[in-house]
Motif scaffolding. Sequence first.
Motif, short mmCIF file in Angstrom:
data_model
loop_
_atom_site.label_atom_id
_atom_site.label_comp_id
_atom_site.label_asym_id
_atom_site.label_seq_id
_atom_site.Cartn_x
_atom_site.Cartn_y
_atom_site.Cartn_z
N THR A 30 -1.39 -0.95 17.63
CA THR A 30 -2.15 -0.15 17.36
C THR A 30 -2.54 1.49 17.37
O THR A 30 -2.62 2.80 17.18
CB THR A 30 -3.66 -0.47 17.27
N ALA A 33 1.11 2.64 15.70
CA ALA A 33 1.59 2.27 14.88
C ALA A 33 0.67 2.98 14.07
O ALA A 33 -0.14 3.83 13.95
CB ALA A 33 1.33 1.00 14.46
N SER A 35 -0.87 4.68 10.49
CA SER A 35 -1.88 4.00 9.32
C SER A 35 -2.76 5.33 8.78
O SER A 35 -3.09 6.25 9.44
CB SER A 35 -2.12 2.69 10.35
N ALA A 36 -3.31 4.41 7.85
CA ALA A 36 -4.45 5.92 6.66
C ALA A 36 -5.64 5.14 7.46
O ALA A 36 -5.77 4.27 7.99
CB ALA A 36 -3.70 5.74 5.35
N THR A 43 1.09 9.44 15.85
CA THR A 43 1.71 8.13 15.31
C THR A 43 2.57 8.16 14.38
O THR A 43 4.06 7.37 14.02
CB THR A 43 0.63 7.23 14.34
N SER A 47 5.52 6.40 15.75
CA SER A 47 5.75 4.85 15.03
C SER A 47 6.81 4.63 14.47
O SER A 47 7.50 3.22 14.43
CB SER A 47 4.51 4.75 13.50
N LEU A 96 2.79 3.15 3.26
CA LEU A 96 1.36 3.46 3.78
C LEU A 96 0.82 3.35 2.54
O LEU A 96 0.04 3.74 1.77
CB LEU A 96 1.11 5.12 4.30
N ALA A 101 -0.76 -1.68 5.22
CA ALA A 101 -1.65 -1.66 6.41
C ALA A 101 -1.47 -1.24 7.30
O ALA A 101 -1.85 0.37 8.20
CB ALA A 101 -2.16 -2.95 6.88
N GLY A 102 0.52 -0.68 8.02
CA GLY A 102 0.11 0.31 8.95
C GLY A 102 1.95 -0.07 9.39
O GLY A 102 2.87 -1.34 8.31
N VAL A 103 2.70 1.31 9.86
CA VAL A 103 4.28 1.11 9.99
C VAL A 103 4.24 1.14 11.53
O VAL A 103 4.32 1.93 11.94
CB VAL A 103 4.47 2.79 9.37
#
Length: 108
Positions: A30, A33, A35-36, A43, A47, A96, A101-103
């Motif tokens: 996390t 990665a 994420s929004a 990231t 990522s 995203l 949810a995440g990349v």
Amino acid sequence: MTVRRRLLPLAETLGLMLAATAVGWVVGPTDVAMSAPFAAPWTLATSVYAHAGPLHLLSNAAVVGVAGFPVALATSRTRFHLFFLGTGAVAGVAQLVAGAAGVLGASG
């Protein structure tokens, strides 16, 4: 310029993928990665280079090696890195926006 020198950005990219993945395994995925919301701007880069596991890393490294070979021969070191990072970041943001949810990884 020699072929060996032309392939340097490809080797550097593969090395960065391994290093970022190792960091992600240590600090947790996390933290690397995307994420929004974009609370951690680094990231956008991490990522693209970090991967979730060994198989994910190996499969992406194989594709980068095969697809990156002709690109590395045809362009400069700076352009190779900017292209890889730029397209990876844009693909991550698009994923995203599409609802992920995440990349994590260079698959984008």
